[in-house]
Design an enzyme around this catalytic site. Structure first.
Site, PDB file in Angstrom:
ATOM      1  N   ASP A  78       0.832  -1.204   0.000  1.00 42.01           N
ATOM      2  CA  ASP A  78       0.000   0.000   0.000  1.00 42.01           C
ATOM      3  C   ASP A  78       0.872   1.262   0.000  1.00 42.01           C
ATOM      4  OD1 ASP A  78      -2.298   1.847   0.768  1.00 42.01           O
ATOM      5  OD2 ASP A  78      -3.304  -0.083   0.942  1.00 42.01           O
ATOM      6  N   HIS A 153      -3.773   6.130   3.535  1.00 39.96           N
ATOM      7  CA  HIS A 153      -4.451   4.943   2.985  1.00 39.96           C
ATOM      8  C   HIS A 153      -3.858   3.649   3.539  1.00 39.96           C
ATOM      9  CE1 HIS A 153      -5.780   2.042  -0.120  1.00 39.96           C
ATOM     10  NE2 HIS A 153      -6.765   2.889  -0.370  1.00 39.96           N
ATOM     11  N   SER A 502     -10.912  -0.887  -1.090  1.00 37.73           N
ATOM     12  CA  SER A 502      -9.653  -0.854  -0.337  1.00 37.73           C
ATOM     13  C   SER A 502      -9.893  -1.126   1.136  1.00 37.73           C
ATOM     14  CB  SER A 502      -8.977   0.517  -0.484  1.00 37.73           C
ATOM     15  OG  SER A 502      -8.363   0.668  -1.723  1.00 37.73           O
TER      16      SER A 502
END
Length: 552
Positions: A78, A153, A502
Site C-alpha cells: 500500500d 491509505h 480498499s
C-alpha cells in the site's frame, strides 16, 4: 556552414529499434520467464467487526477461537504506514516469531526529535519499492524515500487487517468507539509501493510485484493488496498483470493474497483482480450511518454527513451550483462544482448544492464551494452512478449528501418516492452530524463496488465475497490532511473515515488471519473456502457472499 538539424522521426525510430533489441535480448535470457510493460495500479473500524459478529467477550467468537490472529504475519502492499499509531504499538506483545525472515529491515525515517525505532515487535518490517515509479516520474525527494505513510491509505488498511484494540477512536467527534483489526494480535509488515500525494493511480506494477515477492521471501502468512489495474476482456492479462503473477507466486508458497475488486461499479464487468488464485473482495454497507438532517420548513431529509459545524438553529439560503456559476463556466462543470466554476458573488454566505461526481471521493467539490465563500454544501447523488449509497466524507466545510430522488421521511434508506430537487432560494437548516446504529437493510452492496461478471472467464465468479467498505473508521497518518487535499490545513488526525473496496479487502485479510492461526497448515484454497462457505447471501445480489464471522 550548414547546421545539423534534429529529426524527431529518425530519433524515435532509432530509440524504438534500440529498445526492441534490448527487450528481445532480455527475453532470450534463460532465467527470464516473460517480459512486459509495467502498468499503473490504482489504490482501490469501530463498528464493522461487531457487525460481523466478532466480540471479545464471547467465547464462541471467531476472535476467541482464532486467538485474535496471534503471531500470524500479515503483509500490506500500500502507501506505507504511520508507525507511531497506537494500532501498531507492541505493548504486551512477545518476541517476533521465528518464522519471520525479514530481519530488522525498517525503512522508515524517525520523527524529528525522536530516538524511537519506528518498527517493533508488532510492526516487524517496513520496506519501500519505487524504481518503476521513478522511471516514469523522476527521482523522488529524499524526504519521501521512506515507507512512512503520507496519505493515510496504507495506515488505514493495515490497521483494519491487523491493528491493535485502540479505544477512543473518532473523527470530528463522530463514530466514537474502539477500533481494531480482524486479527488484532497478529504481526504486521508494510511494503510501500504507491507514491503520489494526490493521485490514487500511483502504484506501478513492477513495484507491486517486487513487494509481493519480498513479502513472500520475508515469510509472511497473508498478503493484503488494496489496489488493482484496469478491467480487461483479454485472457492474456492474467499472465501479464503483476498482482495476478504475485498472487500465483504466493500461492505456490502456501500464502493467500487478498485483493480489492475495484471502485468502478455499478458498471457490469468492471471487477478487477479476477485471477482464480486471487481472493477478490467487493464492498458493502454496515448497520451504522453517520447522518445529518436537512430541514426545509416542516419537512426533513436525512442524509450522510461526517462534518457539520453550523449553528443548528440558523437557516441559510440554498443556491444550486448551476445558478451560481461564472458566466464563462460550462453548466456541466458547474454542476459538479469543478475548480473555478463558482462565482463568490452568488455563493458567499449560502449553502451550495452540487452533484456528486466522484465514485468514492468528492472532497474537491467541497473545496471549490469553500473557496467561493459557501457556508456549507449539499452533495446530491446521481442515481445511475451512485445509486442509494450515501458516503460520509471528511469534507473541508459542512456537507450533507442526499439522494437525487429523495424521500422526506425518517431515513434516506427508505423507499424513495419524491423526485423534486431542492431549488435555489430554498431556506434550509442542517443538523449536527451524529452516529446512528441499527440501520436496515444491511449489508447492502455499495454502488461504487465493481461488479461482475468476470469478463476474462465468466464461469469463474468474481468478486468472491463482499465485506464492509462504506464509512470505515480506522487509523490514519498524522501527516495527511483529513480530506487528503494538499490545500486542507487540518492535520494530525490519528483516525479517519474512508470508503472503497480498499477498506473491505483488509477485513477479509483479518478474518483469514484468524483462520491461519487456528489452522496454520491450511492451504490458501482451504482458507478461502472456509470464509466463503460460512458467509451469508447478500441482501442485494445473489452473486456475492458476505463474509462469515466463524472459521470452521
Amino acid at each position: 556552414m550548414v547546421r545539423p538539424t534534429f529529426c524527431l522521426h529518425h530519433f524515435l525510430v532509432s530509440y524504438l529499434l534500440i529498445f526492441t533489441f534490448s527487450l528481445n535480448h532480455v527475453r532470450a535470457t534463460k532465467k527470464v520467464v516473460s517480459v512486459f510493460l509495467s502498468k499503473e495500479h490504482k489504490l482501490h473500524t469501530t463498528r464493522s467487526w461487531e457487525f460481523l459478529g466478532l466480540r471479545g467477550n464471547d467465547i464462541n467468537s471467531a476472535w476467541q477461537k482464532g486467538r485474535f490472529g496471534e503471531n500470524t504475519i500479515i503483509a500490506n502492499i500500500d502507501t506505507g504506514v504511520w508507525p507511531e499509531s497506537k494500532s501498531f504499538s507492541d505493548r504486551g506483545i512477545g518476541p517476533v516469531p521465528a518464522k519471520w525472515r525479514g530481519g530488522n529491515i525498517c525503512q522508515i525515517n524517525k520523527l524529528r526529535g525522536s530516538n524511537k525505532v519506528p518498527c517493533n515487535r508488532k510492526l516487524i518490517g517496513a520496506r519501500f519499492f519505487n524504481k518503476a515509479y521513478e522511471s516514469s516520474n523522476g527521482k523522488l525527494p529524499r524526504s519521501q524515500q521512506t515507507a512512512r505513510d503520507f496519505v493515510g491509505h496504507g495506515t488505514h488498511t493495515l490497521s483494519t487487517a491487523g491493528g491493535n484494540f485502540v479505544r477512543g477512536a473518532s473523527i470530528f467527534g463522530i463514530g466514537n468507539g474502539t477500533i481494531k483489526g480482524g486479527s488484532p494480535r497478529s504481526r504486521v509488515a508494510t511494503y510501500k509501493v504507491c507514491w503520489s500525494l494526490t493521485d490514487a493511480a500511483s502504484c506501478y506494477g513492477a513495484d507491486v510485484l517486487a513487494a509481493i515477492d519480498q513479502a513472500i521471501s520475508d515469510g509472511v502468512d497473508l498478503i493484503s493488496v488494496s489496489a488493482g489495474g484496469a478491467s480487461s476482456t483479454n485472457s492474456e492479462e492474467i499472465f501479464t498483470d503483476e498482482i495476478s503473477i504475485g498472487a500465483f507466486h504466493a500461492l505456490s508458497r502456501n500464502i493467500l493474497l487478498v485483493a480489492s475488486a475495484g471502485n468502478n461499479g455499478p458498471t457490469p464487468g468492471s471487477v478487477v483482480n479476477v485471477a482464480p488464485w486471487v481472493f477478490t473482495v467487493a464492498a458493502s454497507t454496515l448497520d451504522r450511518d453517520f447522518s445529518s438532517t436537512i430541514t426545509i420548513g416542516n419537512e426533513k431529509i436525512t442524509g450522510a454527513s461526517l462534518f457539520v459545524n453550523l449553528p443548528p438553529n440558523q437557516s441559510f439560503t440554498l443556491v444550486e451550483s448551476t445558478d451560481a456559476k461564472f458566466a464563462n463556466a460550462t453548466t456541466r462543470d458547474a454542476r459538479f462544482c469543478r475548480p473555478k466554476t463558482l462565482d463568490p458573488a452568488k455563493v458567499n454566505g449560502k449553502i451550495v448544492s452540487c452533484v456528486r461526481e466522484g465514485k468514492i471521493k468528492s472532497v474537491t467539490e467541497g473545496q471549490e464551494a469553500l473557496s467561493a465563500g459557501a457556508k456549507g454544501m449539499l452533495l446530491e447523488n446521481q442515481p445511475k452512478v451512485n445509486g442509494r449509497t450515501l458516503l460520509s466524507e471528511p469534507h473541508v466545510l459542512s456537507t450533507v449528501g442526499f439522494p437525487q430522488n429523495h424521500s422526506r421521511t425518517k431515513s434516506a434508506r427508505l423507499d424513495i418516492t419524491a423526485t423534486d430537487s431542492i431549488k435555489s432560494g430554498t431556506i434550509i437548516r442542517l443538523s449536527q452530524a451524529k452516529t446512528f446504529y441499527g440501520i436496515k437493510p444491511a449489508p447492502v452492496m455499495a454502488s461504487f463496488s465493481s461488479r461482475g461478471p468476470n469478463n476474462i472467464q465468466p464461469s469463474i465468479l468474481k468478486p468472491d465475497v463482499t465485506a464492509p467498505g462504506v464509512n470505515i473508521l480506522a487509523a490514519y497518518s498524522l501527516f495527511a490532511s483529513a480530506s487528503n487535499l494538499l490545500t486542507d490545513t487540518r492535520r494530525g488526525f490519528p483516525f479517519n473515515v474512508m470508503q472503497g473496496t480498499s477498506m473491505s479487502c483488509p477485513h477479509v485479510a483479518g478474518i483469514a488471519g484468524l483462520i491461519k492461526t487456528l489452522h496454520p497448515n491450511w492451504s490458501p484454497a482451504a482458507i478461502k473456502s472456509a470464509i466463503m462457505t460460512t458467509g451469508i447471501v447478500s441482501l442485494i445480489t445473489h452473486t456475492d457472499t458476505y463474509i462469515g464471522a466463524h472459521p470452521t
